[in-house]
Scaffold this active site. Structure first.
Site, PDB file in Angstrom:
ATOM      1  N   SER A 121       0.886  -1.248   0.009  1.00  8.27           N
ATOM      2  CA  SER A 121       0.131  -0.007  -0.069  1.00  8.27           C
ATOM      3  C   SER A 121       0.860   1.252  -0.006  1.00  8.27           C
ATOM      4  O   SER A 121       0.422   2.282  -0.723  1.00  8.27           O
ATOM      5  CB  SER A 121      -0.907   0.002   1.341  1.00  8.27           C
ATOM      6  OG  SER A 121      -1.993  -0.971   0.976  1.00  8.27           O
ATOM      7  N   GLY A 153      -6.388  -3.720  -7.448  1.00  7.49           N
ATOM      8  CA  GLY A 153      -7.662  -2.908  -7.177  1.00  7.49           C
ATOM      9  C   GLY A 153      -7.020  -1.548  -6.693  1.00  7.49           C
ATOM     10  O   GLY A 153      -7.554  -0.497  -7.040  1.00  7.49           O
ATOM     11  N   GLN A 212     -10.826   2.934  -0.783  1.00  8.98           N
ATOM     12  CA  GLN A 212      -9.714   3.313  -1.848  1.00  8.98           C
ATOM     13  C   GLN A 212     -10.291   4.524  -2.804  1.00  8.98           C
ATOM     14  O   GLN A 212      -9.661   5.241  -3.522  1.00  8.98           O
ATOM     15  CB  GLN A 212      -9.578   1.797  -2.671  1.00  8.98           C
ATOM     16  CG  GLN A 212      -8.328   1.036  -2.192  1.00  8.98           C
ATOM     17  CD  GLN A 212      -8.459  -0.305  -3.142  1.00  8.98           C
ATOM     18  OE1 GLN A 212      -8.983  -0.421  -4.080  1.00  8.98           O
ATOM     19  NE2 GLN A 212      -7.564  -1.078  -2.432  1.00  8.98           N
ATOM     20  N   SER A 266     -12.120   0.461   6.605  1.00 10.15           N
ATOM     21  CA  SER A 266     -10.817   0.503   5.991  1.00 10.15           C
ATOM     22  C   SER A 266      -9.849   1.734   6.494  1.00 10.15           C
ATOM     23  O   SER A 266      -9.166   2.182   5.422  1.00 10.15           O
ATOM     24  CB  SER A 266     -10.739   0.071   4.859  1.00 10.15           C
ATOM     25  OG  SER A 266     -11.108  -1.440   4.352  1.00 10.15           O
ATOM     26  N   ASP A 294      -7.652  -7.449   5.038  1.00  7.26           N
ATOM     27  CA  ASP A 294      -6.857  -8.296   4.223  1.00  7.26           C
ATOM     28  C   ASP A 294      -6.490  -9.372   5.466  1.00  7.26           C
ATOM     29  O   ASP A 294      -5.858 -10.425   4.985  1.00  7.26           O
ATOM     30  CB  ASP A 294      -5.807  -7.588   3.765  1.00  7.26           C
ATOM     31  CG  ASP A 294      -6.150  -6.640   2.393  1.00  7.26           C
ATOM     32  OD1 ASP A 294      -5.246  -6.046   1.929  1.00  7.26           O
ATOM     33  OD2 ASP A 294      -7.384  -6.718   2.161  1.00  7.26           O
TER      34      ASP A 294
HETATM   35  O1  LIG Z   1      -5.550   1.225  -0.342  1.00  7.33           O
HETATM   36  C1  LIG Z   1      -5.018   0.452  -0.126  1.00  7.33           C
HETATM   37  O2  LIG Z   1      -3.813   0.197  -0.191  1.00  7.33           O
HETATM   38  C2  LIG Z   1      -5.950  -0.694   0.200  1.00  7.33           C
HETATM   39  C3  LIG Z   1      -6.970  -0.688   0.741  1.00  7.33           C
HETATM   40  C4  LIG Z   1      -8.039  -1.919   0.954  1.00  7.33           C
HETATM   41  O3  LIG Z   1      -8.936  -1.817   0.426  1.00  7.33           O
HETATM   42  P1  LIG Z   1     -10.574  -1.411   0.671  1.00  7.33           P
HETATM   43  O4  LIG Z   1     -10.343   0.057   1.319  1.00  7.33           O
HETATM   44  O5  LIG Z   1     -11.267  -1.834  -0.362  1.00  7.33           O
HETATM   45  O6  LIG Z   1     -10.842  -2.348   1.947  1.00  7.33           O
HETATM   46  C5  LIG Z   1      -7.146  -3.432   1.264  1.00  7.33           C
HETATM   47  O7  LIG Z   1      -8.054  -4.417   0.835  1.00  7.33           O
HETATM   48  C6  LIG Z   1      -6.346  -3.308  -0.236  1.00  7.33           C
HETATM   49  O8  LIG Z   1      -5.555  -4.355   0.021  1.00  7.33           O
HETATM   50  C7  LIG Z   1      -5.240  -2.245  -0.074  1.00  7.33           C
HETATM   51  C1  LIG Z   2      -7.354  -6.381  -2.076  1.00  7.84           C
HETATM   52  C2  LIG Z   2      -6.058  -6.371  -2.060  1.00  7.84           C
HETATM   53  O1  LIG Z   2      -5.452  -5.283  -2.792  1.00  7.84           O
HETATM   54  P1  LIG Z   2      -6.089  -4.486  -3.850  1.00  7.84           P
HETATM   55  O2  LIG Z   2      -7.280  -3.943  -3.613  1.00  7.84           O
HETATM   56  O3  LIG Z   2      -5.069  -3.585  -4.305  1.00  7.84           O
HETATM   57  O4  LIG Z   2      -6.528  -5.585  -5.220  1.00  7.84           O
HETATM   58  C3  LIG Z   2      -5.193  -7.179  -1.304  1.00  7.84           C
HETATM   59  O5  LIG Z   2      -4.028  -6.981  -1.453  1.00  7.84           O
HETATM   60  O6  LIG Z   2      -5.872  -8.095  -0.571  1.00  7.84           O
END
Ligand SMILES: O=C(O)C1=C[C@@H](OP(=O)(O)O)[C@@H](O)[C@H](O)C1
Ligand SMILES: C=C(OP(=O)(O)O)C(=O)O
Length: 421
Positions: free
Chosen positions: A22, A91, A166, A191, A305
């Site tokens: 992240s 993502g 995110q 989150s 996570d």
């Molecule tokens: O902003 C980030 O780096 C992340 C946010 C999280 O997602 P959510 O905010 O959708 O829960 C997490 O699941 C992902 O692995 C990384």
């Molecule tokens: C959901 C995850 O990451 P991302 O949202 O970047 O796919 C993860 O690392 O578990």
């Protein structure tokens, strides 16, 4: 490729947590928007973070290096990509780059692998509209591919906080290069530590963010390039710490910082409550255990996570483990509540799926499971192998976030096969 783990003896030794995925995403993307040159030290070099590097390059940003990255900041002057931008499985890259694409001229198309094209986007697309960005889902189903037309001028908008943080990080990171943004978060804010990490990086690159009464405010400002060192990843470290908790022994895990803003640092509290001993230093932790664990109640609304790790630990513990507050884990690489429950069921585990989590009665046998192409399932399920032996089909997906996962697990005594290069 499958991952095979045999019953392993007590673990021992010292292992370094890999760099944070992240933080690496945030550092390279903010550096790409900054004035001047930045040096990103100890970045995570993995499929997901390389998606962010390639996405920035698609907008004309020069990024050089392997073990460390030299980023020539664009100052917000972004080229329109000359092709559809493929983001693989990431993502975080998809969400953050959707707002960044609003800073470029013309149209940008963002897409990714089959899993990424199931990740919800509509709340972000709707929130960008009042800020001047026209953005649509190509299939008009709220999912990627998404098409973004530049025009991010700024203003006031709001976003639902219960699906993904995110979306919030995305708008905030692009905001300084507009006329300014007031972003109101509606409903449950899940989150949240990830948004704290976003603010941390923005501030480290000279852009302050105000927060008051549910509203984030960003003034027009400039990111200033700098040298930035990425800290260790608590999500990835959860497999290393969990391995000691399960197999017993004592292991020192370096590159984990006591004052980290990462929400997944609660894994240390969870394994401690289950029966492991955890000693926290300024930049490392020492985990020791007899291997005997008891079930626990865990609210993972700020650490989604960790679901696969805690679910597997629950299966290996005595008594009941209840995981709640994490419905948003259904919108990751897989619906992790469903896929974890399915695979634990294959190993004889008494598991009950809930809307926002699961209830697990301790007791599990070895066998063969599938990762469903999800890197966190592949890594979490190896912990069962330490006690009962396991084969994880499609296990090679760990490379998404932790490319040398087998090697680091092996270095502390886990009997895990190494991928044949
Ligand atoms: O902003 C980030 O780096 C992340 C946010 C999280 O997602 P959510 O905010 O959708 O829960 C997490 O699941 C992902 O692995 C990384
Ligand atoms: C959901 C995850 O990451 P991302 O949202 O970047 O796919 C993860 O690392 O578990």
């Amino acid at each position: 490729m499958e991952l095979k783990v045999d019953v392993s003896p007590e673990l021992s030794g010292t292992v370094k947590a890999p760099p944070s995925k992240s933080y690496t995403h945030r550092a390279v993307i903010v550096a790409a928007l900054a004035d001047g040159i930045s040096e990103i030290r100890d970045p995570l070099v993995a499929e997901d973070t390389l998606s962010s590097v390639e996405a920035c390059r698609a907008f004309g940003v020069d990024i050089e290096g392997n073990e460390k990255w030299s980023v020539t900041g664009s100052g917000g002057e972004l080229e329109t990509p000359d092709d559809v931008v493929y983001l693989g499985n990431s993502g975080t890259t998809l969400r953050i780059m959707t707002s960044v694409a609003g800073l470029a001229e013309n149209y940008t198309v963002l897409t990714g692998d089959e899993s990424l094209r199931t990740r919800p986007m509509q709340p972000l697309l709707d929130a960008l509209k009042p800020l001047g960005v026209e953005a649509v889902s190509s299939r008009m189903n709220g999912l990627p591919p998404v098409i973004i037309k530049g025009g991010f001028r700024g203003g006031e908008t709001s976003i639902e906080g219960s699906l993904s943080s995110q979306f919030i990080s995305s708008i905030l990171i692009a905001a300084p290069l507009s006329e300014g943004v007031d972003l109101k978060v509606e409903g449950e804010f899940i989150s949240r530590p990830y948004v704290d990490m976003t603010l941390d990086v923005m501030e480290k690159f000279s852009v302050p963010v105000e927060y008051s009464d549910g509203v984030f405010s960003v003034e027009p400002s400039r990111y200033r390039g700098r040298t930035y060192t990425v800290e260790g990843d608590y999500s990835s470290a959860s497999y290393l710490a969990g391995a000691v908790a399960v197999a017993g022994g004592e292991v020192r895990i370096e590159n984990l910082f006591r004052d980290s803003r990462q929400g997944d640092r609660i894994i240390l509290d969870i394994i401690s409550e289950m029966g492991a001993d955890v000693v926290v230093g300024d930049n490392h932790v020492v985990v020791s255990s007899t291997g005997e664990l008891s079930g626990v109640q865990a609210d993972l609304h700020d650490a989604p996570d960790l679901l696969p790790t805690v679910a597997v630990l629950g299966a290996l513990a005595d008594g009941r483990t209840e995981i709640r507050g994490v419905e948003h884990a259904r919108y990751k690489e897989t619906d992790r509540i469903r896929t974890c429950a399915t695979e634990l069921g294959k190993l004889g585990v008494d598991v009950k799926e809930l809307r926002d989590g699961m209830v697990i009665e301790g007791g599990v046998r070895g066998g063969v499971v599938s990762s469903h192409g999800d890197h966190r399932l592949a890594m979490a399920f190896t912990l069962i192998g330490l006690r009962e032996g396991i084969t994880i089909m499609d296990g090679e997906v760990f490379s998404v976030s932790f490319p040398d996962f087998p090697e680091r697990m092996r270095s502390i005594g886990c009997r895990i096969n190494l991928p044949q290069h």
